[in-house]
Scaffold this motif. Sequence first.
Motif, PDB file in Angstrom:
ATOM      1  N   SER A 224      -6.958  -1.129   9.360  1.00 25.64           N
ATOM      2  CA  SER A 224      -7.793   0.066   9.185  1.00 25.64           C
ATOM      3  C   SER A 224      -7.181   1.025   8.173  1.00 25.64           C
ATOM      4  O   SER A 224      -7.905   1.709   7.437  1.00 25.64           O
TER       5      SER A 224
ATOM      6  N   LYS B 255      -7.930  -0.235   4.679  1.00 22.07           N
ATOM      7  CA  LYS B 255      -9.316   0.082   4.310  1.00 22.07           C
ATOM      8  C   LYS B 255      -9.449   1.550   3.909  1.00 22.07           C
ATOM      9  O   LYS B 255     -10.141   1.885   2.939  1.00 22.07           O
ATOM     10  N   TYR B 256      -8.776   2.433   4.651  1.00 20.90           N
ATOM     11  CA  TYR B 256      -8.844   3.859   4.333  1.00 20.90           C
ATOM     12  C   TYR B 256      -8.262   4.133   2.951  1.00 20.90           C
ATOM     13  O   TYR B 256      -8.873   4.829   2.129  1.00 20.90           O
TER      14      TYR B 256
ATOM     15  N   ASP C 176       0.831  -1.211   0.000  1.00 24.36           N
ATOM     16  CA  ASP C 176       0.000   0.000   0.000  1.00 24.36           C
ATOM     17  C   ASP C 176       0.865   1.259   0.000  1.00 24.36           C
ATOM     18  O   ASP C 176       0.500   2.264  -0.613  1.00 24.36           O
TER      19      ASP C 176
ATOM     20  N   ARG D 214      -7.596   1.989   0.414  1.00 22.22           N
ATOM     21  CA  ARG D 214      -8.230   1.275  -0.701  1.00 22.22           C
ATOM     22  C   ARG D 214      -9.660   1.733  -0.964  1.00 22.22           C
ATOM     23  O   ARG D 214     -10.203   1.484  -2.038  1.00 22.22           O
ATOM     24  N   SER D 215     -10.242   2.430   0.025  1.00 18.43           N
ATOM     25  CA  SER D 215     -11.573   3.026  -0.192  1.00 18.43           C
ATOM     26  C   SER D 215     -11.439   4.497  -0.587  1.00 18.43           C
ATOM     27  O   SER D 215     -12.447   5.192  -0.713  1.00 18.43           O
ATOM     28  N   TYR D 216     -10.216   4.941  -0.767  1.00 19.75           N
ATOM     29  CA  TYR D 216      -9.915   6.343  -1.092  1.00 19.75           C
ATOM     30  C   TYR D 216     -10.549   7.304  -0.095  1.00 19.75           C
ATOM     31  O   TYR D 216     -11.089   8.342  -0.444  1.00 19.75           O
TER      32      TYR D 216
ATOM     33  N   SER E  16     -13.051   6.791   2.171  1.00 19.35           N
ATOM     34  CA  SER E  16     -14.435   6.665   2.631  1.00 19.35           C
ATOM     35  C   SER E  16     -14.552   5.840   3.907  1.00 19.35           C
ATOM     36  O   SER E  16     -15.495   6.005   4.684  1.00 19.35           O
ATOM     37  N   SER E  17     -13.596   4.946   4.155  1.00 20.21           N
ATOM     38  CA  SER E  17     -13.578   4.164   5.388  1.00 20.21           C
ATOM     39  C   SER E  17     -12.531   4.778   6.319  1.00 20.21           C
ATOM     40  O   SER E  17     -11.339   4.514   6.204  1.00 20.21           O
ATOM     41  N   ASN E  18     -13.016   5.622   7.223  1.00 18.03           N
ATOM     42  CA  ASN E  18     -12.108   6.420   8.052  1.00 18.03           C
ATOM     43  C   ASN E  18     -12.305   6.065   9.526  1.00 18.03           C
ATOM     44  O   ASN E  18     -13.145   6.625  10.214  1.00 18.03           O
TER      45      ASN E  18
END
Length: 217
Positions: free
Chosen positions: A171, A174-175, A141, A177-179, A181-183
Motif C-alpha cells: 500500500s 502504491k501511495y 522507494d 508511486r501514485s504521488y 492519489s492511492s491513499n
Amino acid sequence: MINKVKNFILPFSICVLIALALYPDSSLDSNLYSTEGLDLNYNISEELAMASEADAANTTIFTPHLGKSFEGFKEALAFKESRGDYFTVNTLGYLGKYQFGAETLKLIGIYNPNQFLYNPELQEKAFIANAERNKWILRKDIKRFEGKVIGGIKVTESGILAAAHLAGPGSVKKYLRSYGSSNFADAYGSTVKHYMRKFSGYDTSVLEPNKKAKARI
C-alpha cells in the motif's frame, strides 16, 4: 497593684494552657476515636516512603523525552496503535503493543498468536523483524522518494516504515508511486498519508533491510 495582678495572671494562663495540652479532657469518649475494626494496612512504594515532604509536594509523572530517536519512533507508534499496551486485542483481532495481525506474524516466523500476546520480549522482536523486512521491500522507494514532497508531506524513511506498519509495504508503494492519489485507509480511518506525516523525521537508520527477518528470542 495592677502590675502585680498582671505578673500573676500571665504565668498562670501559660500554666493552664500547658496543662490542657498535656491532660486533655478525660470526659471525652475514647470509643469515638478507636481504630478497632479499621483497615490500617496501607502500603506505599519505597521510593515514595523515602521522598521528602518537598519532593512529595512537587511530584509529577516522569516521561522520558525520547525525541526523534529510534526508541522515540517505536514508542510513538506503539502509543498510536495501542497506547503501549502489550496485552490488548482490538475489535478486529489485532494483537499487542504494536497491533499485529496473525498473517503478518506468520511472515516473521510467529505462528502462535496467544503466545505472542503474552510475551512482551517477543513483541519487541517482532516489531524489529517486521520493520527490517518492510525496509528491504521498500528500499528502492525509500531511495527514490525520501526528501520529496507528496501531498504536502515531506517523505522520510520513518514515515514510510510507519505507514508500512499500518497498511503493509504494498500500500505504501502504491501511495508513493501514485504521488498520493492511492491513499489506503484502515477500518478505523487511519491512512498512509496520516502515518507518513505523523511519524516523519525519526531516526530509523538502526534498522537493516532484511528480506528474511524473523522474530526469535
